[in-house]
Scaffold this active site. Structure first.
Site, PDB file in Angstrom:
ATOM      1  CG  ASP A  33      -2.186   0.881   0.959  1.00 55.94           C
ATOM      2  OD1 ASP A  33      -2.160   1.682   0.000  1.00 55.94           O
ATOM      3  OD2 ASP A  33      -3.143   0.819   1.735  1.00 55.94           O
TER       4      ASP A  33
HETATM    5  C1  BGC Z   1      -5.125   3.271   0.572  1.00 57.88           C
HETATM    6  C2  BGC Z   1      -5.502   2.245  -0.479  1.00 57.88           C
HETATM    7  C3  BGC Z   1      -5.474   2.874  -1.857  1.00 57.88           C
HETATM    8  C4  BGC Z   1      -4.094   3.470  -2.094  1.00 57.88           C
HETATM    9  C5  BGC Z   1      -3.922   4.104  -3.461  1.00 57.88           C
HETATM   10  C6  BGC Z   1      -3.854   4.014   0.206  1.00 57.88           C
HETATM   11  O1  BGC Z   1      -3.620   5.080   1.068  1.00 57.88           O
HETATM   12  O2  BGC Z   1      -4.974   2.631   1.819  1.00 57.88           O
HETATM   13  O3  BGC Z   1      -6.766   1.712  -0.192  1.00 57.88           O
HETATM   14  O4  BGC Z   1      -5.789   1.937  -2.823  1.00 57.88           O
HETATM   15  O5  BGC Z   1      -3.878   4.483  -1.112  1.00 57.88           O
HETATM   16  O6  BGC Z   1      -4.608   5.286  -3.570  1.00 57.88           O
END
Ligand code: BGC
Length: 761
Positions: A308
């Site tokens: 993530d």
């Molecule tokens: C979130 C994810 C998301 C990713 C990309 C992260 O901060 O936890 O759910 O897909 O950002 O935007």
């Protein structure tokens, strides 16, 4: 004749030779098996090219302004990153028109395909979590918590399918959904992204979404991959706040958190995004146990594991398990990640190169990840169809898509209280409408809508309804009086005038709840409904006019203090762009509510339990009991998992088992008759629960095992069945995830009826 054949053979041989001389490498030949293409390409790549494939960077590194919303590519920036650093993936954006996405993606793909040595297309990731949420004019479905409330997997499938239909043509290859975490920690700011607290419901809904998104043939020649996120345990932090530590025993991981991810893997999901937080003291990004032993070896996941956001960096600066980024990179890659969403620098590439140079990272390990990434790109057909297209934009926001989103929104509304049958409201002359969500669009859809935290109000479509405009349209002959400011409590004259206004109305509708948020931005300290809303409701409740509360919210804010003054309560959750219309339809009765709560609605701030709690979870001092201990009583939720009223009534009868005993390998067929005893057509989700009466690992008091939604005319009966196959429905895991199937007594519950059966040795 002979001469002619000779002539033909010569021509064919010349053609073959020409092809060979043009030197089309095997990896570019779509006729070859994907594995051969992967190996051929891998063998041609340098270490730096391989490392580049393992990196995903944010849009802000290649656009003009460095803002999320800007899809104006700066080709030199993209060229530098793709040609010199071999970056294989980018992500993100915000809602912009399709043409802008088309231009941006065309240029980006062209650089990767035509200007690089090997022509490996980049893969683009995007948070289209409830429809193509970063595309202007797209269809916005309800959020996950609402889809859970429909208990109808078709809506989840449609959400995936329409997302693909509206965005695959734009080069959005990689959708960061579904969210397979559990909505069991109600204050958690991502509660609403889940399908609710039940593992089985999340499994069915998640798998349907994956199917809809990945197997939509109408998007041919394109294909899109879904992402199972956030693997795993993310949703149960002790503090309730985002990305904070989670302590869960491995048995509970296997029993409650694993099933939804396992179901997505079994449904063919190609990528997984990792939980940013720690579980049992180890950040999941650093956990060989979670990423390799459990996810790959035990759960059988063969696709790409993506970090993530900036989560390798978080191993250094947030979790503090590594001294620097290079050590964190080593830890995370060796734990099992394939791709780093770095996302706004080249630290990952630099660290990987350093690790290789120092002999601490082997090329074999890198090859494992790059193989998976290339396989994903081949599987999605990116080598054959790298470019977006702009000749099917009429699909975006197509009427049939909007109709699907409306139908999902309608089925997702949960009528929780309807004292005196104040709803539906027939032929009113005046409705008073108040509350922060009454005339507002953004609150209806929550975060990940137009922008990360939800767009500013003016970015929502002009023709989208608020609850106010939807009520005006639904009740053309009534006066909808919008109250934008309540009288000050100490202004007696104003309060009296207001009371007169309320008393003269047929109904007061208060649209309360929450503003959009996601992630840590949505952390709160108290789940109770905001004080100003409680005060508003207290004032409105003084009138004798029926008061209906419509809760537009991402998590169940506690309403116990105002509960008794409410005649009706509608849990609207986050119903999306068609939500206001659905709410107005519920109030008028043009639709009959059929949603059921996919979570337990808490009654108190200090104590709440999920419906599938353990028997010993209910243990308190009770002076009335002989031993002063009350144990095992119903849990203390204000509303239970599965609660939801209809404008008609359903009666359950004749719960029958074809046999009361079963052995492993056999099946019990349970059947029950559901009758619509009211006077209008309605839908009913039939929820089947079991209880394992004795278990060597303590068993939940209730577990959802099967559900089915049916539609019945007034007076109509239907007999529905549930096949109880022990090896599918009656086992539970031990700490290692082994399946235990223990003989003994079970209860079966459906619609208030109960019966018993036995699993024999
Ligand atoms: C979130 C994810 C998301 C990713 C990309 C992260 O901060 O936890 O759910 O897909 O950002 O935007």
């Amino acid at each position: 004749m002979k001469i002619f054949v000779l002539f033909l053979v010569t021509i064919m041989m010349t053609m073959v030779q020409n092809a060979a001389s043009q030197d089309v490498p095997p990896y570019k030949n779509p006729a070859l098996p994907v594995e051969d293409r992967v190996e051929d390409l891998l063998a041609r790549m340098t270490i730096d090219e391989k490392i580049g494939q393992m990196t995903q960077l944010n849009i802000t590194m290649i656009n003009t302004t460095g803002q999320q919303r800007d899809v104006e590519l700066v080709p030199e920036k993209a060229r530098d990153l793709i040609l010199n650093h071999h970056i294989g993936s980018f992500l993100n954006g915000e809602s912009v028109p399709a043409e802008e996405w088309y231009d941006y993606m065309s240029q980006l793909m062209r650089i990767s395909v035509e200007e690089t040595r090997l022509g490996i297309p980049v893969i683009y990731g995007i948070d289209h979590i409830h429809g193509a949420s970063y595309l202007e004019g797209a269809t916005y479905f309800p959020q996950g918590i609402n889809l859970g409330a429909t208990f109808n997997p078709e809506h989840s499938r449609q959400t995936g399918s329409v997302t693909a239909m509206e965005s695959a043509d734009l080069g959005h290859h990689w959708v960061f959904a579904p969210v397979l975490d559990l909505g069991e920690e109600q204050i958690w700011p991502r509660f609403w992204e889940t399908y609710g607290e039940d593992p089985y419901l999340a499994s069915v809904m998640g798998a349907a979404y994956v199917d809809g998104l990945q197997n939509n043939e109408e998007i041919a020649p394109y294909k899109v991959t879904a992402t199972a996120k956030h693997y795993m345990g993310y949703s149960s932090p002790g503090s309730g706040w985002d990305r904070t530590p989670v302590q869960i025993g491995m048995q509970a991981i296997h029993e409650f958190h694993r099933p939804s991810f396992q179901a997505a893997i079994d449904a063919g999901i190609k990528t997984v995004m990792v939980n940013s937080g720690e579980v049992n003291g180890v950040p999941v990004h650093a956990s060989y146990h979670f990423l390799t032993e459990l996810l790959r070896e035990q759960m059988g996941f063969e696709g790409v594991i993506l970090t993530d956001w900036a989560d390798i960096d978080k191993l250094v600066n947030f979790h503090r398990v590594s001294e620097n980024f290079t050590e964190a990179t080593l830890l995370s890659v060796m734990a099992g990640i394939d791709m780093s969403m770095t996302p706004d620098n080249l630290q990952f590439n630099d660290s990987m190169k350093e690790l290789v140079a120092d002999g601490r990272m082997t090329e074999e390990r890198i090859d494992e990840s790059v193989r998976r990434i290339l396989r994903l790109k081949f599987d999605l057909g990116l080598f054959e169809h790298p470019y977006p297209r702009n000749d099917r934009f009429d699909r975006i926001g197509a009427p049939e898509h909007t109709a699907a989103a409306l139908s999902a929104a309608e089925e997702s509304l949960v009528l929780l209280k309807n004292d005196g049958d104040v709803l539906p409201l027939a032929n009113p002359s005046t409705i008073i409408l108040a509350g922060p969500t009454a005339n507002n669009k953004r609150n209806l859809s929550g975060g990940w809508t137009i922008a990360w935290q939800g767009g500013e109000e003016e970015r929502y479509p002009e023709d989208m309804h608020t609850i106010y405009t939807a009520l005006q349209e639904e009740f053309p002959d009534a006066a909808i009086e919008l109250v934008t400011e309540m009288p000050a409590a100490d202004d007696d004259a104003a309060v009296q005038a207001f009371m007169n206004q309320l008393d003269a109305a047929d109904m007061i509708v208060y649209a309360g709840g929450e503003e959009p948020y996601t992630e840590f931005v949505g952390n709160i300290k108290d789940l109770t409904l905001a004080e100003d809303q409680r005060n508003d409701l207290e004032l409105l409740g003084r009138s004798d006019t029926p008061l209906a509360l419509v809760l537009v919210q991402g998590r169940p804010r506690i309403i116990t203090p105002v509960y008794s003054s409410l005649d009706a309560i509608v849990h609207a959750g986050l119903p999306g762009f068609e939500g206001a219309e659905a709410i107005a339809g519920l109030i008028s009765g043009s639709i009959n509510p059929s949603g059921k709560l996919p979570f337990s609605y808490p009654q108190h701030t200090g104590h709440y339990l999920n419906y599938n709690h353990k028997s010993s979870d209910v243990y308190f001092f009770n002076p009335q009991e002989a031993n002063h201990i009350a144990q095992g009583s119903p849990n203390t939720s204000l509303f239970q998992f599965g609660d939801g009223l209809s404008y008609t009534q359903f009666e359950y009868s004749d719960l029958v088992l074809d046999q009361a005993e079963v052995t492993d390998g056999g099946t019990i067929t349970a059947s029950v008759t559901v009758t619509n005893t009211g006077d209008r057509e309605g839908m009913e989700s039939v929820l089947w629960f079991t209880r394992d009466m004795v278990g060597s690992i303590t068993r939940p008091v209730k577990e959802l095992k099967h559900f089915e939604k049916i539609q019945l005319e007034p007076g109509e009966s239907r007999t529905v069945t549930f096949a109880i196959v022990p090896e599918e429905k009656l086992w539970f895991p031990d700490e290692q995830g082994n399946k235990l199937l223990e003989p003994g007594a079970f209860s079966l519950m459906v619609g208030g009826l109960q019966t018993e059966f036995t699993l024999q040795d």
